[in-house]
Scaffold this motif. Structure first.
Motif, PDB file in Angstrom:
ATOM      1  N   ALA A 106      -5.595   3.059  -0.876  1.00 46.75           N
ATOM      2  CA  ALA A 106      -5.062   2.298   0.195  1.00 46.75           C
ATOM      3  C   ALA A 106      -6.314   1.137   0.409  1.00 46.75           C
ATOM      4  O   ALA A 106      -5.880  -0.032   0.622  1.00 46.75           O
ATOM      5  CB  ALA A 106      -4.951   2.859   1.601  1.00 46.75           C
ATOM      6  N   THR A 132      -6.249  -1.373  -2.762  1.00 43.51           N
ATOM      7  CA  THR A 132      -5.019  -1.997  -2.733  1.00 43.51           C
ATOM      8  C   THR A 132      -5.079  -3.212  -1.831  1.00 43.51           C
ATOM      9  O   THR A 132      -4.807  -4.366  -2.072  1.00 43.51           O
ATOM     10  CB  THR A 132      -3.744  -1.179  -2.546  1.00 43.51           C
ATOM     11  N   PHE A 133      -5.433  -2.701  -0.686  1.00 39.21           N
ATOM     12  CA  PHE A 133      -5.666  -3.915   0.358  1.00 39.21           C
ATOM     13  C   PHE A 133      -6.507  -4.817  -0.024  1.00 39.21           C
ATOM     14  O   PHE A 133      -6.356  -5.894   0.164  1.00 39.21           O
ATOM     15  CB  PHE A 133      -6.173  -3.021   1.840  1.00 39.21           C
ATOM     16  N   ILE A 175       0.983   3.924  -3.139  1.00 38.04           N
ATOM     17  CA  ILE A 175       0.726   5.423  -3.029  1.00 38.04           C
ATOM     18  C   ILE A 175       1.858   6.290  -3.269  1.00 38.04           C
ATOM     19  O   ILE A 175       1.463   7.062  -4.127  1.00 38.04           O
ATOM     20  CB  ILE A 175       0.145   5.650  -1.660  1.00 38.04           C
ATOM     21  N   VAL A 217       0.896  -1.242   0.147  1.00 38.61           N
ATOM     22  CA  VAL A 217      -0.096  -0.068  -0.007  1.00 38.61           C
ATOM     23  C   VAL A 217       0.758   1.173   0.026  1.00 38.61           C
ATOM     24  O   VAL A 217       0.557   2.178  -0.687  1.00 38.61           O
ATOM     25  CB  VAL A 217      -0.843   0.107   1.304  1.00 38.61           C
ATOM     26  N   LEU A 218       1.816   1.230   0.867  1.00 37.74           N
ATOM     27  CA  LEU A 218       2.796   2.392   0.952  1.00 37.74           C
ATOM     28  C   LEU A 218       3.481   2.726  -0.547  1.00 37.74           C
ATOM     29  O   LEU A 218       3.464   3.894  -0.940  1.00 37.74           O
ATOM     30  CB  LEU A 218       3.707   2.350   2.100  1.00 37.74           C
TER      31      LEU A 218
END
Lengths: 281, 300
Positions: A204, A207-208, A90, A86-87
């Protein structure tokens, strides 16, 4: 959404409730059944009733599921890999989005289209060649074998959402920042990023949701338990306890639990995120 | 400002991570698939180039055509069963209001956050002939029970039910959001004019939801094509190839039948089918929109 209250009259409410409840039962009853059977013993399962009232609640099923399903290790892996994915998604999508949307260069449109192309490519078609590539580079059984494809296949959607939200940020803001002597990186991370909060949340969540339950790539690229993710608790268990059905039910309920609990707590935000992501994407 | 915003080095540093990821995880594998698709590679040892042999074989491969037929069936199931239901439930839910509305919305979406691994095994148990939920329900209504739902004539329907059930909440949520975005003034005007609920739904909700429906239908068709995980765990394409899907088939060919080259050829065709379908659907819908806009303009 508040004005909606006004238009809810003139419909026979009981009928409404019946329709919604029937659908709710169809959607949720299998899960109730799952939890119910997970608390019984395997011998009790062969009834013709829909649900079992266990003679004694078998918490032991969950103890077995927890230990033999490597629940903690796989949960930790899932959280770590998905969090990192996720990070990275982004950060990369904000950077690429800014470059393609705001900066002036000839290939900006082309690069953006290229990156968005990933949305149309079926993930599973890359399983065979990627297996070969990761094998050659010694990446199989490492965290990279999951991180790289997870990020790569979530990136197009992230980029799409970021660029469409960036459009609504006034350029004057950046002009002022440039006057003050801000560099591009500072503009992106200190001025643009804080304004993208809601789209960052959306990216986020999407994606999660996409990667949390993924297991096809994981079972192709991984062999040792070191980086295996939560779905493997279920996948490995069915062989190990093939005749002990109750424990299998317990491991399924246990692996489903984290996502369901988080969803119920963050229900409003997740719903909003999915709605925003899906409608735009 | 202009100089700062066209600094090539800065631009490169910003797009490079994304581009590298795309090349490494998507483009390179596709190129490699094209390469191996022309070989008789088994997965290990040596191999030779055989030209278009794999593709020729694919054209007469019944399992492959079966998998496309199944994708078509699934797409029809999504469009004719799941989506109308989802749309109607969304419209009904929108009328409910209050805490009950968010409660139902939450419940409908729960299956979507659960791993396919759990869903597939759960449904395997639901279909179980000995203690499965489905047979018990049938018995409760006076039926015989004990049916084997994974026999070759029933298996594909069993798979479709799971997929339609699992994706319902997602479709519902998108329609629900679309309906929430409709201007309430329109509904007020309709009720002043004395329109009943059915007319309101058909004359206001449905036409205004057209763009949302189009997006949803496109996504449904694509996801029907891409289906793999549930089938892989539920039936693995069997019995025979009666529940085969393209992604599952190429995986089986490469890793179980040791026809890695052939598997890659299937992959290449599979990618092309997905790309073409996406483009064609978008074109059809874009053209429709264009025509409608023109009609409205001319009408004015």
């Amino acid at each position: 959404m508040e004005s909606v209250g006004k238009r809810k009259h003139k419909f026979s409410k009981p009928l409404l409730w019946v329709v919604l409840s029937v659908v709710a039962i169809i959607q949720i009853f299998p899960l109730v059944w799952l939890v119910d059977f997970s608390l019984a013993s395997s011998n009790e399962m062969f009834t013709s009733g829909l649900l079992i009232i266990p003679e004694k609640i078998q918490w032991g099923n969950y103890a077995k599921a927890f230990v033999d399903g490597h629940f903690l290790l796989y949960l930790k892996n899932s959280i770590l890999i998905n969090g990192l994915a996720v990070l990275i998604v982004i950060a990369v999508s904000i950077m690429a989005g800014f470059a393609c949307r705001r900066m002036k260069w000839k290939l900006s449109g082309f690069v953006k289209t290229l990156l968005l192309l990933g949305m149309m490519i079926p993930i599973h078609a890359t399983l065979l060649p990627n297996y070969k590539i990761y094998n050659m580079l010694g990446l199989t059984d490492t965290i990279w074998a999951l991180l790289i494809p997870y990020v790569a296949f979530s990136l197009p959607q992230g980029l799409f959402l970021m660029t469409s939200f960036m459009e609504s940020i006034p350029v004057e803001l950046e002009e002022a920042a440039v006057m003050d002597g801000c560099g591009i990186y500072r503009i992106i991370f200190q001025i643009i990023t804080p304004m993208l909060k809601s789209s960052i949340a959306t990216v986020a969540i999407m994606t999660f949701l996409n990667n949390w339950n993924e297991f096809m790539m994981a079972s192709t690229y991984l062999s040792s338990p070191k980086w295996k993710t939560l779905p493997f608790s279920v996948l490995e268990f069915t062989g190990q306890y093939s005749s002990n059905y109750a424990v299998q039910f317990a491991v399924m309920a246990l692996t489903a639990a984290p996502a369901v609990i988080v969803y119920i707590i963050l229900n409003k935000h997740i719903t909003k995120g999915v709605a925003m992501g899906a409608v735009k994407g | 400002m202009k100089k700062l915003y066209s600094n090539k080095l800065v631009i490169l540093s910003l797009v490079l991570p994304g581009v590298l990821l795309f090349i490494f995880a998507i483009l390179a594998p596709i190129c490699l698939s094209v390469y191996y698709g022309f070989t008789d590679y088994s997965g290990m040892g040596s191999f030779s180039f055989i030209g278009f042999e794999n593709y020729k074989k694919l054209m007469t491969d019944e399992a492959f055509w079966m998998s496309l037929r199944n994708s078509l069936l699934l797409a029809i199931g999504f469009i004719c069963i799941q989506h109308p239901l989802a749309l109607i439930v969304a419209a009904v839910l929108d009328k409910l209001g209050g805490r009950a509305e968010s409660f139902f919305r939450c419940v409908y979406f729960i299956p979507n956050v659960i791993s396919v691994a759990v869903i597939a095994y759960l449904w395997k148990f639901i279909y179980n002939p000995d203690f499965g939920l489905l047979n018990n329900i049938i018995k409760a209504f006076g039926g015989k029970g004990g049916t084997n739902w994974f026999s070759s004539d029933k298996a594909i329907w069993a798979v479709l039910v799971v997929l339609i059930w699992h994706g319902f909440g997602w479709g519902m949520l998108i329609y629900y959001t679309g309906i929430k975005n409709i201007d309430p003034v329109l509904y007020e005007a309709a009720s002043i004019d004395g329109a009943d609920q059915k007319t309101t739904f058909l004359k206001i909700t449905l036409p205004l939801m057209k763009p949302v429906i189009q997006v949803n239908v496109t996504m449904a068709v694509i996801s029907a094509l891409k289906q793999m995980e549930t089938v892989y765990l539920l039936t693995n394409g069997g019995p025979g190839n009666s529940t085969q899907f393209a992604a599952n088939y190429l995986y089986q060919q490469a890793f179980k039948a040791f026809k890695y080259g052939y598997g890659n050829a299937i992959g290449v065709i599979f990618i092309i089918i997905c790309l073409v379908t996406t483009v064609v659907l978008n074109k059809i819908f874009a053209e429709r929109e264009g025509r409608r806009a023109r009609r409205i303009r001319e009408g004015l």
